[in-house]
Design a protein around this motif. Structure first.
Motif, PDB file in Angstrom:
ATOM      1  N   ARG A  99     -60.341  17.488 -72.336  1.00  0.00           N
ATOM      2  CA  ARG A  99     -60.320  16.575 -73.487  1.00  0.00           C
ATOM      3  C   ARG A  99     -61.176  15.344 -73.215  1.00  0.00           C
ATOM      4  N   ILE A 100     -61.059  14.761 -72.009  1.00  0.00           N
ATOM      5  CA  ILE A 100     -61.845  13.571 -71.689  1.00  0.00           C
ATOM      6  C   ILE A 100     -63.328  13.919 -71.584  1.00  0.00           C
ATOM      7  N   LEU A 101     -63.645  15.066 -71.010  1.00  0.00           N
ATOM      8  CA  LEU A 101     -65.051  15.450 -70.900  1.00  0.00           C
ATOM      9  C   LEU A 101     -65.675  15.735 -72.260  1.00  0.00           C
ATOM     10  N   GLU A 102     -64.928  16.340 -73.160  1.00  0.00           N
ATOM     11  CA  GLU A 102     -65.457  16.562 -74.512  1.00  0.00           C
ATOM     12  C   GLU A 102     -65.792  15.226 -75.158  1.00  0.00           C
ATOM     13  N   ALA A 103     -64.940  14.225 -74.938  1.00  0.00           N
ATOM     14  CA  ALA A 103     -65.219  12.897 -75.478  1.00  0.00           C
ATOM     15  C   ALA A 103     -66.476  12.307 -74.825  1.00  0.00           C
ATOM     16  N   PHE A 104     -66.587  12.485 -73.509  1.00  0.00           N
ATOM     17  CA  PHE A 104     -67.763  11.961 -72.808  1.00  0.00           C
ATOM     18  C   PHE A 104     -69.046  12.544 -73.385  1.00  0.00           C
ATOM     19  N   PHE A 105     -69.086  13.849 -73.555  1.00  0.00           N
ATOM     20  CA  PHE A 105     -70.311  14.490 -74.031  1.00  0.00           C
ATOM     21  C   PHE A 105     -70.571  14.230 -75.516  1.00  0.00           C
ATOM     22  N   ALA A 106     -69.586  13.711 -76.220  1.00  0.00           N
ATOM     23  CA  ALA A 106     -69.812  13.276 -77.606  1.00  0.00           C
ATOM     24  C   ALA A 106     -70.327  11.839 -77.659  1.00  0.00           C
ATOM     25  N   ILE A 107     -69.794  10.977 -76.772  1.00  0.00           N
ATOM     26  CA  ILE A 107     -70.140   9.552 -76.805  1.00  0.00           C
ATOM     27  C   ILE A 107     -71.445   9.256 -76.078  1.00  0.00           C
ATOM     28  N   LYS A 108     -71.669   9.916 -74.947  1.00  0.00           N
ATOM     29  CA  LYS A 108     -72.808   9.555 -74.093  1.00  0.00           C
ATOM     30  C   LYS A 108     -74.147   9.626 -74.819  1.00  0.00           C
ATOM     31  N   PRO A 109     -74.438  10.671 -75.598  1.00  0.00           N
ATOM     32  CA  PRO A 109     -75.728  10.684 -76.307  1.00  0.00           C
ATOM     33  C   PRO A 109     -75.900   9.495 -77.253  1.00  0.00           C
ATOM     34  N   GLN A 110     -74.809   9.068 -77.867  1.00  0.00           N
ATOM     35  CA  GLN A 110     -74.883   7.903 -78.758  1.00  0.00           C
ATOM     36  C   GLN A 110     -75.238   6.647 -77.962  1.00  0.00           C
ATOM     37  N   ARG A 111     -74.607   6.495 -76.813  1.00  0.00           N
ATOM     38  CA  ARG A 111     -74.867   5.333 -75.966  1.00  0.00           C
ATOM     39  C   ARG A 111     -76.316   5.318 -75.475  1.00  0.00           C
ATOM     40  N   MET A 112     -76.806   6.477 -75.039  1.00  0.00           N
ATOM     41  CA  MET A 112     -78.171   6.544 -74.536  1.00  0.00           C
ATOM     42  C   MET A 112     -79.179   6.267 -75.645  1.00  0.00           C
ATOM     43  N   ALA A 113     -78.873   6.723 -76.862  1.00  0.00           N
ATOM     44  CA  ALA A 113     -79.772   6.459 -77.998  1.00  0.00           C
ATOM     45  C   ALA A 113     -79.816   4.971 -78.318  1.00  0.00           C
ATOM     46  N   ILE A 114     -78.665   4.299 -78.252  1.00  0.00           N
ATOM     47  CA  ILE A 114     -78.611   2.860 -78.499  1.00  0.00           C
ATOM     48  C   ILE A 114     -79.483   2.118 -77.487  1.00  0.00           C
ATOM     49  N   GLN A 115     -79.459   2.594 -76.223  1.00  0.00           N
ATOM     50  CA  GLN A 115     -80.233   1.952 -75.163  1.00  0.00           C
ATOM     51  C   GLN A 115     -81.688   2.428 -75.127  1.00  0.00           C
ATOM     52  N   LYS A 116     -82.019   3.362 -76.031  1.00  0.00           N
ATOM     53  CA  LYS A 116     -83.368   3.933 -76.077  1.00  0.00           C
ATOM     54  C   LYS A 116     -83.758   4.565 -74.737  1.00  0.00           C
ATOM     55  N   LEU A 117     -82.808   5.299 -74.163  1.00  0.00           N
ATOM     56  CA  LEU A 117     -83.022   5.986 -72.897  1.00  0.00           C
ATOM     57  C   LEU A 117     -82.774   7.477 -73.077  1.00  0.00           C
ATOM     58  N   PRO A 118     -83.436   8.313 -72.284  1.00  0.00           N
ATOM     59  CA  PRO A 118     -83.187   9.752 -72.382  1.00  0.00           C
ATOM     60  C   PRO A 118     -81.797  10.090 -71.864  1.00  0.00           C
ATOM     61  N   ASP A 119     -81.181  11.098 -72.442  1.00  0.00           N
ATOM     62  CA  ASP A 119     -79.843  11.525 -72.040  1.00  0.00           C
ATOM     63  C   ASP A 119     -79.971  12.616 -70.974  1.00  0.00           C
ATOM     64  N   VAL A 120     -79.818  12.221 -69.703  1.00  0.00           N
ATOM     65  CA  VAL A 120     -79.977  13.189 -68.616  1.00  0.00           C
ATOM     66  C   VAL A 120     -78.857  14.224 -68.612  1.00  0.00           C
ATOM     67  N   PHE A 121     -77.751  13.907 -69.286  1.00  0.00           N
ATOM     68  CA  PHE A 121     -76.633  14.849 -69.338  1.00  0.00           C
ATOM     69  C   PHE A 121     -76.884  15.970 -70.340  1.00  0.00           C
ATOM     70  N   ALA A 122     -77.984  15.860 -71.086  1.00  0.00           N
ATOM     71  CA  ALA A 122     -78.355  16.925 -72.010  1.00  0.00           C
ATOM     72  C   ALA A 122     -79.257  17.963 -71.351  1.00  0.00           C
ATOM     73  N   ASP A 123     -79.633  17.735 -70.082  1.00  0.00           N
ATOM     74  CA  ASP A 123     -80.487  18.695 -69.377  1.00  0.00           C
ATOM     75  C   ASP A 123     -79.766  20.032 -69.230  1.00  0.00           C
ATOM     76  N   PRO A 124     -80.507  21.133 -69.214  1.00  0.00           N
ATOM     77  CA  PRO A 124     -79.884  22.460 -69.122  1.00  0.00           C
ATOM     78  C   PRO A 124     -78.951  22.602 -67.918  1.00  0.00           C
ATOM     79  N   GLY A 125     -77.764  23.103 -68.176  1.00  0.00           N
ATOM     80  CA  GLY A 125     -76.807  23.385 -67.119  1.00  0.00           C
ATOM     81  C   GLY A 125     -75.940  22.226 -66.689  1.00  0.00           C
ATOM     82  N   VAL A 126     -76.297  20.991 -67.058  1.00  0.00           N
ATOM     83  CA  VAL A 126     -75.567  19.826 -66.554  1.00  0.00           C
ATOM     84  C   VAL A 126     -74.137  19.795 -67.087  1.00  0.00           C
ATOM     85  N   ARG A 127     -73.963  20.080 -68.370  1.00  0.00           N
ATOM     86  CA  ARG A 127     -72.610  20.087 -68.937  1.00  0.00           C
ATOM     87  C   ARG A 127     -71.725  21.088 -68.201  1.00  0.00           C
ATOM     88  N   ASP A 128     -72.237  22.295 -67.979  1.00  0.00           N
ATOM     89  CA  ASP A 128     -71.440  23.317 -67.287  1.00  0.00           C
ATOM     90  C   ASP A 128     -71.123  22.898 -65.854  1.00  0.00           C
TER      91      ASP A 128
END
Length: 398
Positions: free
Chosen positions: A224-253
């Motif tokens: 549950r906490i990880l699902e929240a992390f992967f929902a929030i983190k891209p929003q945070r990175m976009a606000i900071q105008k930074l690439p989301d390294v957690f979106a790289d292939p395989g990182v979520r798994d």
């Protein structure tokens, strides 16, 4: 120390080279399954290692990330004349521009890199021992051209890292560190005035239904906490105008696998802490711990109106108190001098890199990597250059 004649053999499990010295044998393994038993036998109290080098952590990374990136395991086990393992370097190789480079497994997701060592060997290692290890590696039939060993702590649990005896240079960034004194008053680790400020902010969050601090334990809580992390983190990175390294292939798994992995005596490979209420997860910090130290890996916090009450700082206060109460002696928020880290971590731990050639081809690559690292460090430590680099990253991300 003169080296004895080298004897080379090939086995189905790995490549072995023997030498009549304190480090008498070096074996390299190219499948993690073949070295798992030895690896886990070195994850005990009479060995020295960081939690980033645990089998559960790095095997999850290799399966989900390393293989995708073309990394082949190159795990080195150094043993004495009786075949007893003294040290293990969990490395992986990749070939770029014709150079086969061996680096620590875990990539950018492992904050610190270090061998697993018997405590006795770590405490008494001489420079000749690690030089012998290098000579044995150079004699291997299936060797790398270069060892590129980044982000190494000079000490761990007050014992010198034996690889610090070899040529090295400061890493691009150091690591802010908070030392925790046993049985010290809470105000000795976080000042009374800072605690009052955080308590004032926390009072704004406490009326939220179900507001709580959580250390995730069950699989359901972790997911549950990880699902929240992967929902929030891209929003945070976009606000900071930074690439989301957690979106790289395989990182979520990888993250899910390591957070859910739990071994006897060590707990979860990655531990998750959160502030939440019934409506949302407000802040998340996750990292690794080994009974002595907690090291943060990743974090994020809500984009809702609750973000104005500094939930990340409130969560950090809870986490620091949590580990101090469990007799941990140090705490870090990862490499890099972000402003929020310096609010808590007043010391600075030196981190070093080593570029050690094993072939002539590796010597040329080592010089290039060393110069590049030196240049990056210069940029980081020169405010005007660092600001320019930050602006350039933001422009490229648009």
């Amino acid at each position: 120390m003169p080296l004895a004649a080298v004897m080379e053999t090939d086995t189905s499990q790995g490549d072995i080279v023997a030498n009549a010295a304190r480090v008498a044998h070096v074996e390299t393994f190219h499948r993690l399954a073949d070295v798992e038993a030895v690896w886990r036998s070195m994850e005990t109290a009479d060995h020295l290692f960081t939690p980033f080098q645990r089998f559960d952590f790095l095997s999850a990374w290799q399966i989900h990330v390393g293989q995708r990136e073309g990394v082949e395991p190159f795990v080195i086990v150094a043993s004495d004349a009786q075949g007893r393992p003294l040290a293990m370097l969990p490395l992986g190789t990749r070939t770029e521009n014709g150079v086969r480079t061996a680096s620590f497994l875990g990539g950018k997701h492992a904050t610190f890199n270090m061998p697993l060592l018997t405590r006795e060997f770590a405490a008494t290692t001489a420079k000749a021992d690690v030089e012998t290890l290098l000579e044995l590696l150079r004699a291997q039939p299936r060797k790398a051209d270069l060892l590129a060993l980044a982000r190494q702590p000079s000490h761990w649990q007050d014992i010198v890292n034996p690889l610090a005896l070899l040529p090295g240079q400061p890493s691009v960034n150091g690591c802010p560190l908070l030392k925790l004194m046993p049985k010290a008053a809470p105000t000795e680790r976080i000042s009374n005035s800072f605690r009052r400020r955080l308590k004032s902010k926390e009072r704004k969050l406490q009326p939220l239904p179900g507001f709580r601090y959580l250390v995730a334990q069950t699989d359901d809580e972790i997911r549950r906490i990880l699902e929240a992390f992967f929902a929030i983190k891209p929003q945070r990175m976009a606000i900071q105008k930074l690439p989301d390294v957690f979106a790289d292939p395989g990182v979520r798994d990888f993250i899910f696998s390591a957070c859910l992995a739990k071994s006897a005596g060590h707990g979860h490979a990655i531990e998750i802490h959160a502030l939440e209420c019934d409506e949302e997860v407000i802040a998340i910090f996750a990292g690794v711990a080994d009974g002595h130290r907690f090291s943060m890996m990743f974090n994020t916090y809500t984009t809702s109106a609750n973000s104005k009450y500094s939930p990340g700082l409130i969560l950090l206060r809870n986490i620091i108190d949590h580990y101090a109460d469990r007799n941990h002696t140090s705490f870090d928020l990862g490499i890099g001098s972000d402003d929020y880290k310096l609010l808590f971590c007043k010391s600075d731990e030196p981190i070093f890199d080593s570029f050690l050639p094993l072939t002539t081809k590796g010597s040329i690559a080592a010089l290039g990597l060393s110069s590049l690292t030196h240049a990056k460090r210069l940029v980081k430590q020169t405010p005007a250059l660092a600001q320019m680099a930050q602006l350039l990253r933001g422009a490229l991300h648009r």
